[in-house]
Design a protein around this motif. Sequence first.
Motif, PDB file in Angstrom:
ATOM      1  N   LEU A 168       8.386  18.088  -9.319  1.00 20.30           N
ATOM      2  CA  LEU A 168       8.374  19.552  -9.278  1.00 20.30           C
ATOM      3  C   LEU A 168       8.814  20.113  -7.927  1.00 20.30           C
ATOM      4  O   LEU A 168       9.091  21.299  -7.817  1.00 20.30           O
ATOM      5  N   LEU A 169       8.874  19.275  -6.901  1.00 22.00           N
ATOM      6  CA  LEU A 169       9.232  19.713  -5.553  1.00 22.00           C
ATOM      7  C   LEU A 169      10.462  18.926  -5.090  1.00 22.00           C
ATOM      8  O   LEU A 169      10.331  17.821  -4.569  1.00 22.00           O
ATOM      9  N   PRO A 170      11.663  19.473  -5.264  1.00 19.25           N
ATOM     10  CA  PRO A 170      12.881  18.724  -4.962  1.00 19.25           C
ATOM     11  C   PRO A 170      12.949  18.167  -3.536  1.00 19.25           C
ATOM     12  O   PRO A 170      13.402  17.040  -3.344  1.00 19.25           O
ATOM     13  N   ASP A 171      12.506  18.910  -2.539  1.00 16.30           N
ATOM     14  CA  ASP A 171      12.550  18.409  -1.161  1.00 16.30           C
ATOM     15  C   ASP A 171      11.624  17.210  -0.973  1.00 16.30           C
ATOM     16  O   ASP A 171      11.965  16.259  -0.271  1.00 16.30           O
ATOM     17  N   LEU A 172      10.458  17.242  -1.611  1.00 11.85           N
ATOM     18  CA  LEU A 172       9.535  16.116  -1.529  1.00 11.85           C
ATOM     19  C   LEU A 172      10.088  14.913  -2.295  1.00 11.85           C
ATOM     20  O   LEU A 172      10.012  13.786  -1.825  1.00 11.85           O
ATOM     21  N   SER A 173      10.687  15.161  -3.456  1.00 12.33           N
ATOM     22  CA  SER A 173      11.298  14.072  -4.218  1.00 12.33           C
ATOM     23  C   SER A 173      12.370  13.378  -3.387  1.00 12.33           C
ATOM     24  O   SER A 173      12.422  12.152  -3.318  1.00 12.33           O
ATOM     25  N   ALA A 174      13.225  14.158  -2.742  1.00 15.56           N
ATOM     26  CA  ALA A 174      14.281  13.576  -1.908  1.00 15.56           C
ATOM     27  C   ALA A 174      13.677  12.755  -0.770  1.00 15.56           C
ATOM     28  O   ALA A 174      14.152  11.658  -0.465  1.00 15.56           O
ATOM     29  N   ALA A 175      12.627  13.274  -0.158  1.00 11.93           N
ATOM     30  CA  ALA A 175      11.968  12.542   0.930  1.00 11.93           C
ATOM     31  C   ALA A 175      11.361  11.236   0.418  1.00 11.93           C
ATOM     32  O   ALA A 175      11.416  10.209   1.105  1.00 11.93           O
ATOM     33  N   LEU A 176      10.795  11.262  -0.789  1.00 13.13           N
ATOM     34  CA  LEU A 176      10.228  10.045  -1.379  1.00 13.13           C
ATOM     35  C   LEU A 176      11.299   8.970  -1.551  1.00 13.13           C
ATOM     36  O   LEU A 176      11.087   7.806  -1.218  1.00 13.13           O
ATOM     37  N   TYR A 177      12.448   9.368  -2.072  1.00 12.48           N
ATOM     38  CA  TYR A 177      13.520   8.401  -2.288  1.00 12.48           C
ATOM     39  C   TYR A 177      14.034   7.854  -0.959  1.00 12.48           C
ATOM     40  O   TYR A 177      14.279   6.660  -0.821  1.00 12.48           O
ATOM     41  N   ARG A 178      14.204   8.736   0.015  1.00 16.42           N
ATOM     42  CA  ARG A 178      14.691   8.288   1.327  1.00 16.42           C
ATOM     43  C   ARG A 178      13.661   7.392   2.016  1.00 16.42           C
ATOM     44  O   ARG A 178      14.018   6.420   2.680  1.00 16.42           O
ATOM     45  N   VAL A 221       0.841  -1.205   0.000  1.00 15.64           N
ATOM     46  CA  VAL A 221       0.000   0.000   0.000  1.00 15.64           C
ATOM     47  C   VAL A 221       0.872   1.249   0.000  1.00 15.64           C
ATOM     48  O   VAL A 221       0.614   2.200  -0.739  1.00 15.64           O
ATOM     49  N   VAL A 222       1.928   1.257   0.807  1.00 15.82           N
ATOM     50  CA  VAL A 222       2.823   2.412   0.859  1.00 15.82           C
ATOM     51  C   VAL A 222       3.509   2.610  -0.495  1.00 15.82           C
ATOM     52  O   VAL A 222       3.607   3.730  -0.988  1.00 15.82           O
ATOM     53  N   VAL A 223       3.970   1.526  -1.110  1.00 15.59           N
ATOM     54  CA  VAL A 223       4.611   1.619  -2.429  1.00 15.59           C
ATOM     55  C   VAL A 223       3.626   2.175  -3.457  1.00 15.59           C
ATOM     56  O   VAL A 223       3.983   3.027  -4.278  1.00 15.59           O
ATOM     57  N   GLU A 224       2.382   1.732  -3.425  1.00 22.70           N
ATOM     58  CA  GLU A 224       1.363   2.268  -4.341  1.00 22.70           C
ATOM     59  C   GLU A 224       1.197   3.768  -4.129  1.00 22.70           C
ATOM     60  O   GLU A 224       1.097   4.531  -5.088  1.00 22.70           O
ATOM     61  N   ASN A 225       1.146   4.198  -2.871  1.00 25.90           N
ATOM     62  CA  ASN A 225       0.990   5.620  -2.573  1.00 25.90           C
ATOM     63  C   ASN A 225       2.220   6.415  -3.006  1.00 25.90           C
ATOM     64  O   ASN A 225       2.091   7.512  -3.554  1.00 25.90           O
ATOM     65  N   LEU A 226       3.417   5.873  -2.772  1.00 27.73           N
ATOM     66  CA  LEU A 226       4.642   6.543  -3.222  1.00 27.73           C
ATOM     67  C   LEU A 226       4.641   6.677  -4.740  1.00 27.73           C
ATOM     68  O   LEU A 226       4.934   7.742  -5.283  1.00 27.73           O
ATOM     69  N   GLY A 227       4.303   5.596  -5.417  1.00 31.09           N
ATOM     70  CA  GLY A 227       4.274   5.616  -6.874  1.00 31.09           C
ATOM     71  C   GLY A 227       3.255   6.577  -7.445  1.00 31.09           C
ATOM     72  O   GLY A 227       3.471   7.178  -8.497  1.00 31.09           O
ATOM     73  N   ALA A 228       2.153   6.747  -6.741  1.00 33.04           N
ATOM     74  CA  ALA A 228       1.095   7.641  -7.217  1.00 33.04           C
ATOM     75  C   ALA A 228       1.523   9.097  -7.231  1.00 33.04           C
ATOM     76  O   ALA A 228       1.029   9.880  -8.041  1.00 33.04           O
ATOM     77  N   ILE A 229       2.439   9.457  -6.356  1.00 32.78           N
ATOM     78  CA  ILE A 229       2.844  10.865  -6.298  1.00 32.78           C
ATOM     79  C   ILE A 229       4.234  11.110  -6.867  1.00 32.78           C
ATOM     80  O   ILE A 229       4.651  12.254  -6.999  1.00 32.78           O
ATOM     81  N   LEU A 230       4.937  10.059  -7.262  1.00 30.11           N
ATOM     82  CA  LEU A 230       6.314  10.208  -7.722  1.00 30.11           C
ATOM     83  C   LEU A 230       6.434  11.116  -8.936  1.00 30.11           C
ATOM     84  O   LEU A 230       7.289  11.993  -8.974  1.00 30.11           O
ATOM     85  N   ASP A 231       5.589  10.934  -9.956  1.00 24.26           N
ATOM     86  CA  ASP A 231       5.659  11.778 -11.157  1.00 24.26           C
ATOM     87  C   ASP A 231       5.506  13.253 -10.819  1.00 24.26           C
ATOM     88  O   ASP A 231       6.279  14.094 -11.264  1.00 24.26           O
ATOM     89  N   ASP A 232       4.488  13.567 -10.021  1.00 19.71           N
ATOM     90  CA  ASP A 232       4.185  14.962  -9.714  1.00 19.71           C
ATOM     91  C   ASP A 232       5.164  15.573  -8.720  1.00 19.71           C
ATOM     92  O   ASP A 232       5.395  16.777  -8.730  1.00 19.71           O
ATOM     93  N   ALA A 233       5.748  14.759  -7.853  1.00 18.25           N
ATOM     94  CA  ALA A 233       6.671  15.262  -6.841  1.00 18.25           C
ATOM     95  C   ALA A 233       7.968  15.769  -7.453  1.00 18.25           C
ATOM     96  O   ALA A 233       8.723  16.491  -6.809  1.00 18.25           O
TER      97      ALA A 233
END
Length: 152
Positions: free
Chosen positions: A72-82, A58-70
């Motif tokens: 645009l937000l470098p701090d959020l992208s970094a948090a997603l990867y971490r 479920v968490v992976v699905e949620n991460l994947g759902a916002i990965l494309d749009d994130a």
Amino acid sequence: MRKGVALTDPSKKMVMDIGGTGYLTFRQLQALPTDPDALLKKLSGDAKNVEASRVTEVVVENLGAILDDATLLPDLSAALYRATAKLPGVRVVDHVKDAAGRQGVGLTFDDAPKGYAWVFDSSSLVYLGTTKSALLGIGVADKTGEVPVSSS
């Protein structure tokens, strides 16, 4: 299927639950925590009613759902990867191609469909898409329905 957030009035309410299908607005993306642990907690919110073996899915699905749009937000992208790196069953795969044929490094997960991975440029680590889809460009428009102006 994309997972996202549904709000009754996103202009007045910034509290959200992750769940259901749809897309996040830019303001909803901005409201997500940029601390990886807090982000994981937020994204696992709708996993409380699923069996323990499916929480990571479920968490992976949620991460994947916002990965494309994130992107645009470098701090959020970094948090997603971490945050993704903290999940059990995440593996790095070399020499993976996105749906457009661009080669890069991939992230795959336990229980992911065979051959499925998120794909990143090997040099810059810029998100390219997945083995099933490709992110060919992103941009910002002034109004809904407008096409972003090309920077080239």
